[in-house]
Design an enzyme around this catalytic site. Structure first.
Site, PDB file in Angstrom:
ATOM      1  N   HIS A  66       0.702  -1.232   0.093  1.00  0.00           N
ATOM      2  CA  HIS A  66      -0.137  -0.050   0.239  1.00  0.00           C
ATOM      3  C   HIS A  66       0.823   1.292  -0.042  1.00  0.00           C
ATOM      4  O   HIS A  66       2.193   1.283   0.405  1.00  0.00           O
ATOM      5  CB  HIS A  66      -0.933  -0.017   1.186  1.00  0.00           C
ATOM      6  CG  HIS A  66      -0.300   0.001   2.434  1.00  0.00           C
ATOM      7  ND1 HIS A  66       0.456   1.092   2.961  1.00  0.00           N
ATOM      8  CD2 HIS A  66       0.157  -1.219   3.471  1.00  0.00           C
ATOM      9  CE1 HIS A  66       1.023   0.786   4.233  1.00  0.00           C
ATOM     10  NE2 HIS A  66       0.802  -0.403   4.404  1.00  0.00           N
ATOM     11  N   ASP A 104       4.110  -4.644   3.628  1.00  0.00           N
ATOM     12  CA  ASP A 104       5.461  -4.855   3.666  1.00  0.00           C
ATOM     13  C   ASP A 104       5.719  -6.235   4.267  1.00  0.00           C
ATOM     14  O   ASP A 104       6.500  -6.882   3.478  1.00  0.00           O
ATOM     15  CB  ASP A 104       6.097  -3.780   4.451  1.00  0.00           C
ATOM     16  CG  ASP A 104       5.453  -3.675   5.817  1.00  0.00           C
ATOM     17  OD1 ASP A 104       4.546  -4.522   6.479  1.00  0.00           O
ATOM     18  OD2 ASP A 104       6.099  -2.848   6.684  1.00  0.00           O
TER      19      ASP A 104
END
Length: 480
Positions: free
Chosen positions: A97, A379
């Site tokens: 994102h 991540d």
């Protein structure tokens, strides 16, 4: 005549002073009061240096700038590069994102004043931002898998909520989508003009920031897309492991990796001293400060060029930031050396890599569905994939990071297919463990699909302990 000349000289001088004043404000050399759209009305100290060429030694500030991924000049990328006799067959994109508001707050400090509404005239700017907002307003009836169907399609809070995507995050993925559109649609015609919903596969975790990032990239890739053709599936796990999430050995590796992180932190006297100083400034116990993960909030201040928080006792500063960021860099280096995270990554990334390989094999056999796949993730999704692929030199996934798998067909030998792996636009195919020495042994310019298939179906288990031949056995074996 003399009065007229004097007036013209004064007028020119006034114009010059006005120009100099605006220039100084633009370059942040004198304070300027921000409007509502620009943040707080207070004068803000400039804390962000201008990006420069990569320094000769590890620089925590430079690394932090890369992590922020501030939209700026057009990015040079290697996606879509292949010999002329190769045809692009399918593309599989994993993204983190975009820029978000912190997940953690530093106790007894003021939250950073970041506006999460989208304003086309505010930096960072994108020419399609206004059209993106208009298109999202038309998507209120979009049919997404629950709970995605209950999430907002774009950020819209004057003061960002916890973890909310910012305008920077939206622009980052509009740029990603536009870049992929120029390469894969305009140049390589991956999808026909009358593309169907079956030719896309879209998946997101249940966080608004991942869904909104996916939609921003999709709009950049397919502007004014038909909402009836777009369906996002929900992925409950950040590992995108679908029905294969239970894996005891993976959890053992993770526990030992977390223990390694803890011991490294204890050995870092500079870090402990810094946490102590910061805790004293905000008047809380060091343990509470550490638990608040202050780097998360400080990165938001840094990326948005907002002064670090203050209290009556003083301010958190750049030196504190540098110490924590330096420790993060050291932690990443040791993580690759100790191999505990590598074991976790092999098991954590296997389900999604297996799905990707299966899709590539179907496309290679002539299947025309799911030609463009998008996983909007975190991540903690991309990092294990990078590690499992053997990309040990890859930086930790920045905001709006992208990892792309390309499948190509040799027009001269239609039965032969090849793959390319790209990370943030860089071709890393020959840095992967499954193809790092292929170009030394073969004159072929591309890495064969068979290498990736063999790696996922066999070699990932061999790298663990050599005794397992499938995911279930590997997960229930001993080895951590």
């Amino acid at each position: 005549m003399l009065h007229r000349n004097r007036f013209l000289v004064l007028l020119a001088l006034a114009g010059l002073l006005a120009f100099l004043s605006l220039s100084l404000q633009f370059f942040h050399l004198i304070p300027v009061s921000a409007t509502k759209n620009g943040g707080s009305s207070k004068s803000r100290k400039r804390i962000m240096p201008d990006p420069v060429t990569e320094p000769p030694t590890v620089d925590p500030v430079y690394e932090a700038l890369l992590y922020c991924n501030i939209p700026s000049v057009a990015e040079h990328s290697m996606e879509g590069h292949a010999p002329h006799h190769y045809k692009l067959v399918s593309v599989h994109v994993f993204i983190r994102h975009g820029d978000r508001y912190p997940l953690y707050a530093i106790p007894k400090t003021k939250r950073p004043e970041i506006d999460c509404t989208l304003v086309a005239s505010r930096k960072p700017y994108h020419p399609k931002l206004e059209a993106f907002i208009s298109h999202m307003l038309k998507g209120s009836g979009a049919s997404f898998e629950s709970p995605l169907n209950s999430l907002p399609l774009y950020p819209n809070h004057p003061l960002c909520e916890t973890g909310e995507l910012t305008q920077t995050g939206v622009v980052q993925h509009l740029l990603n989508g536009q870049l992929l559109r120029d390469i894969y649609l305009r140049k390589h015609k991956l999808l026909p003009n009358n593309w169907s919903s079956d030719q896309l596969y879209l998946e997101s975790t249940g966080k608004s920031r991942t869904l909104q990032s996916g939609l921003a990239l999709l709009y950049g890739f397919l502007p004014e897309f038909d909402w009836k053709k777009v369906y996002f599936k929900h992925q409950p796990s950040a590992l995108f492991c679908s029905g294969s999430c239970y894996c005891p050995l993976r959890n053992q590796y993770l526990e030992k990796e977390q223990r390694r992180q803890y011991l490294l932190r204890l050995k870092n006297s500079d870090l402990e001293r810094t946490y102590g100083e910061m805790a004293k400034i905000v008047d809380i116990p060091t343990k509470q400060l550490r638990a608040a993960n202050p780097i998360d909030s400080m990165l938001c201040h840094f990326c948005h060029n907002v002064s670090f928080p203050c209290s009556r006792s003083g301010c958190l500063g750049m030196e504190h930031f540098k110490v924590i960021k330096t420790h993060q860099i050291e932690d990443e280096r040791e993580r690759h050396e100790k191999l505990l995270y590598f074991g976790y990554s092999l098991l954590g990334a296997h389900p999604i890599l297996n799905q990707t390989v299966n899709r590539m094999q179907r496309a290679a056999s002539g299947w025309r569905d799911e030609l463009f796949t998008l996983y909007s993730a975190h991540d903690v999704t991309l990092s294990p994939i990078l590690s499992a692929l053997g990309l040990l030199e890859a930086r930790f996934p920045r905001f709006a990071a992208r990892l792309v798998f390309e499948l190509w067909q040799d027009r001269q030998k239609p039965s032969e297919h090849s793959v390319r792996i790209l990370y943030n636009g860089a071709d890393v195919t020959f840095h992967t463990s499954f193809c790092h020495d292929f170009h030394k042994r073969s004159p072929k310019p591309m890495c064969p699909l068979e290498n990736l298939v063999r790696f996922v179906k066999r070699d990932m288990f061999v790298a663990l302990d050599g005794s397992s031949t499938n995911y279930y056995d590997a997960c229930h074996g001993e080895g951590a």
